[in-house]
Design a protein around this motif. Structure first.
Motif, PDB file in Angstrom:
ATOM      1  N   CYS A 443       8.596   1.200  26.725  1.00  0.00           N
ATOM      2  CA  CYS A 443       8.525  -0.194  27.715  1.00  0.00           C
ATOM      3  C   CYS A 443       8.913   0.280  28.764  1.00  0.00           C
ATOM      4  O   CYS A 443      10.262   1.023  29.058  1.00  0.00           O
ATOM      5  N   CYS A 446      12.693  -1.803  29.233  1.00  0.00           N
ATOM      6  CA  CYS A 446      13.513  -1.562  28.351  1.00  0.00           C
ATOM      7  C   CYS A 446      13.847  -0.313  27.831  1.00  0.00           C
ATOM      8  O   CYS A 446      12.995   0.643  28.034  1.00  0.00           O
ATOM      9  N   CYS A 461       6.633  -4.674  23.145  1.00  0.00           N
ATOM     10  CA  CYS A 461       7.940  -4.371  23.296  1.00  0.00           C
ATOM     11  C   CYS A 461       8.678  -5.518  22.323  1.00  0.00           C
ATOM     12  O   CYS A 461       8.853  -6.690  22.397  1.00  0.00           O
ATOM     13  N   CYS A 464      11.795  -7.341  24.662  1.00  0.00           N
ATOM     14  CA  CYS A 464      11.482  -8.208  25.732  1.00  0.00           C
ATOM     15  C   CYS A 464      10.014  -9.064  25.781  1.00  0.00           C
ATOM     16  O   CYS A 464       9.804  -9.943  26.407  1.00  0.00           O
TER      17      CYS A 464
HETATM   18 ZN    ZN Z   1      10.647  -4.258  26.923  1.00  0.00          ZN
END
Ligand code: ZN
Ligand code: ADP
Length: 727
Positions: A443, A446, A461, A464
């Motif tokens: 990601c 993240c 992801c 998020c």
């Molecule tokens: Zn993410």
């Protein structure tokens, strides 16, 4: 909170808990009175007056207001946040109200007859309505319109002419579909252990024991629910009310049916699927004493009963009792507090009590009651371990399913019994890697890799929620040689349907249940009705379910979660294994559980095998003591989030320096350091850990700092008291 002047005319009606209108920064707002004071720190000419009282609004009961105050102090949040958690939006927002239904009748028979006689010919529509009503019927608007063909305006004008009257009545919105059927659930003849437990709880009710919390440690299928229900009966018999908390995930039709089947319309069910109107009505029913039992997830704890006698917290060890936004309260602990404040008995039930609760019981703060046997002399499931390290050495083929597991699944299907396959990881694969250049799909916002979902052909992801189309070739080097690793439930489902093409397989995880309100219920019904042979799922299927025909539970990879950077990783694994295993053998045939693992020697797995909670507790507690982790100490975490890493770290350090003097010398401080999930949604995350005792001064300072200190413009801070989540 903010100070306002009470105008003289409102003085008699202003009390704590009343909702009022105020002017706040130039706009008219609703607010609650949380306390009365003679003086204010603000200069008097700057104070504004309360503008009025929201007459129609229920007042927050004093008991709940007191609880909110405690929550705000203990969990370092504002009173406003606590009140928000306490009252559903539907109740405090003022937008939802009672639903009413109108019925019609003639005002006087004489007038109606006179009208028909004198003006009936010219007004056939009105005549029809009056004639219909003269039959002595008391119809709703819908019926009236249907039977007489009258329009809304005809009805309105008849009301205006004083010929008919409209009778508006409050009604409650129905939470259940019209065809819902609840079978009576009659009390069981108690087992010896259940009897002892009920007797003990009754003694607590009668005030014969100087404690108000009972920890009911009962193995899976030992009949804890029956004990709860008999305690509730006792509570109702003394004229008091009861709250039953269950984890949202276990708030299945099965749980609900049991309580309604026993207590009928005395029960109000509060779940996340309620509409605002339904939520308002359920709250009002409780507030007005129309129901006596509230069953629900976390927030049901704040059911506005006035004469509370009992709170049951089922599966008290569950993580989901902790709210993960402010106020970060733990419903189990607040239940203990509410019980204490309102002199109500609290029952905490679990097959795998949290270490916090068990240690409280061992210290004598709670009373311990144990159910060691399953009901009807059923045996505990037979748990076997398959060492996947050995499996890998000897075979290459089925890396995901051991031969033993496949063999047993087949055996069960042949015998027309049911199987549950558990893996606590959703998606198809947790990593997508290019074999050629080593590129891993991560990601961008993240610090985790994307999970691959095959059916939807996407990468997501799980932190998020970002979602993108899956790569067909490597975005770095263009190679098509892509490896998927880290199995999830979707892949398990696929593989099973290849191995057992004739079996009926269903998968249940938050992906398959997404956005489908009743699917949950549907799958459970199908499974119970024997229309599914194999149920594959994540922890959704691990809790509280009672399916007598399940005789095999397969755990694909018991190690998921075991190596998390969290001191509770081992405890959680033990809990999950025990709970999942507990789904097996709840009928007449002994259940079997097959645990595949790469860490067969791990204590969490070894003790779960032997159904030895106490052994596990003792061994794990040695580590907690040594390492100074809860429940041996108190734990507070403070998290910092910001878009610039250096700035975030710097602010975290400054924050700590301001707080440090308030920390007692026995408190250990770790950090600030990057949190294990060091980046989510483009925000860098830092954390500080405080462990030790006593925490009171530190908590006060933290609360002040978080609520009142000037906020940093780029870094946000929050604190988590008795943190459950270390990531
Ligand atoms: Zn993410
Ligand atoms: P637990 O919550 O401890 O896992 P449950 O309350 O779900 O266990 O009980 C398991 C099953 O045993 C349920 O179907 C319940 O109706 C049944 N049961 C409970 N108590 C008794 C009893 N005394 N005799 C027979 N069956 C019982």
């Amino acid at each position: 909170h903010f100070d306002y002047i009470i105008p003289d005319e409102l003085l008699p009606d202003i009390r704590s808990g009343v909702q009022v209108f105020i002017n706040f920064k130039g706009s008219r707002r609703r607010a609650y009175v949380v306390g009365l004071t003679e003086s204010s720190d603000y200069p008097e000419d700057k104070l504004k007056k309360i503008e009025g009282i929201c007459e129609k609004h229920p007042k927050i009961p004093d008991n709940l207001l007191a609880l909110a105050k405690w929550i705000s102090e203990y969990y370092c949040c504002s009173q406003e946040q606590a009140v928000r958690a306490l009252l559903p939006l539907a109740v405090r927002g003022g937008k939802v109200g009672h639903k009413t239904i109108s019925h019609y009748s003639v005002k006087t028979v004489e007038d109606a007859q006179k009208f028909i006689f004198e003006k009936g010919k010219k007004n056939p529509a009105k005549k029809a309505v009056l004639e219909y009503l003269l039959k002595g019927i008391f119809p709703s608007k819908e019926v009236l319109k249907h039977e007489t063909g009258a329009s809304d305006s005809i009805i309105r004008s008849l009301i205006k002419e004083n010929l008919i009257i409209e009778d508006k009545r409050k009604i409650f919105r129905s939470v259940f579909s019209e065809d819902a059927v609840f079978l009576a659930v009659i009390p069981h003849e108690l087992t010896e252990e259940q009897k002892k437990s009920v007797k003990l709880i009754n003694q607590v009710f009668e005030g014969k024991i100087n404690r108000h919390v009972v920890l009911l440690h009962g193995v899976t299928a030992s009949g804890k629910t029956e004990v709860y229900m008999q305690a509730i009966q006792k509570c109702l018999d003394t004229g008091k009310e009861a709250i039953v908390l269950v984890p949202e995930i276990a708030l299945t039709p099965q749980t609900v049916e049991r309580f309604i089947g026993r207590f009928g319309n005395l029960v109000s069910v509060l779940h996340s699927g309620l509409s605002e109107g339904e939520r308002y009505d359920e709250w009002m029913k409780i507030y007005n004493g129309l129901v006596k039992i509230a069953v629900g997830a976390r927030s049901a704890l704040f059911a506005p009963f006035k004469n509370l006698g009992l709170i049951v917290v089922d599966e008290e060890h569950e993580n989901s009792y902790k709210q993960d936004e402010a106020p970060r309260y733990n419903a189990r602990d607040v239940a203990v507090m509410r019980g204490f404040m309102e002199k109500a008995v609290v029952i905490l039930g679990s097959a795998t009590p949290s270490f916090e609760s068990y240690s409280n019981a061992l210290q004598g703060k709670y009373i311990l009651s144990t159910l060691n046997k399953r009901v009807d002399n059923r045996l505990m499931p037979d748990i076997k371990v398959v060492d996947m390290k050995v499996e890998m050495l000897t075979k290459e083929k089925h890396l995901i399913f051991s031969e033993e597991l496949l063999y047993r699944i087949k055996d069960r299907i042949d015998k027309r019994e049911q199987v549950i396959i558990f893996l606590n990881r959703r998606g198809f694969a947790t990593q997508m890697m290019c074999k050629h250049c080593g590129f891993v799909a991560k990601c961008s916002q993240c610090s985790v890799s994307y999970t691959y979902h095959k059916q939807r052909a996407c990468l997501t992801c799980h932190l998020c929620g970002a979602i993108l189309q899956a790569y067909l070739k490597c975005p770095e080097c263009g190679a098509t040689d892509i490896r998927f690793s880290g199995t999830g439930t979707e892949k398990i489902e696929n593989m099973l349907s290849e191995f057992f093409p004739y079996a009926r397989i269903k998968r249940m995880d938050s992906d398959t249940m997404r956005g489908q309100k009743n699917l949950y219920e549907k799958v459970f019904r199908e499974f119970r009705g024997g229309k599914i042979d194999i149920l594959v799922g994540t922890q959704i299927i691990a809790k509280g379910l009672d399916f007598p025909k399940v005789t095999l539970v397969g755990i694909i990879n018991a190690d998921v979660g075991l190596h998390m950077p969290d001191f509770r990783a081992s405890e959680r694994t033990f809990q999950l294994l025990t709970q999942v295993a507990g789904r097996s053998g709840r009928g007449d045939t002994r259940g079997e559980v097959l645990v595949q693992t790469f860490s067969s020697g791990n204590p969490a797995i070894q003790y779960a095998l032997r159904h030895d909670y106490i052994g596990f507790y003792k061994e794990e507690m040695e580590i907690r003591k040594l390492m100074k982790y809860p429940p041996c100490v108190h734990l507070i975490t403070v998290f910092f989030k910001g878009t610039d890493e250096n700035e975030t770290a710097k602010f975290a350090n400054q924050f700590l320096e301001r707080i440090r003097p308030s920390a007692h010398k026995d408190i250990l401080i770790a950090g600030p350091a990057p949190a294990p999930l060091s980046k989510i949604k483009n925000k860098f995350r830092y954390m500080i850990l405080f462990r030790g005792w006593p925490m009171k001064t530190l908590r006060n300072t933290l609360r002040n700092e978080i609520l009142h200190a000037k906020k940093h413009k780029n870094v946000s801070v929050y604190t988590d008291i008795d943190a459950q989540n270390m990531l």
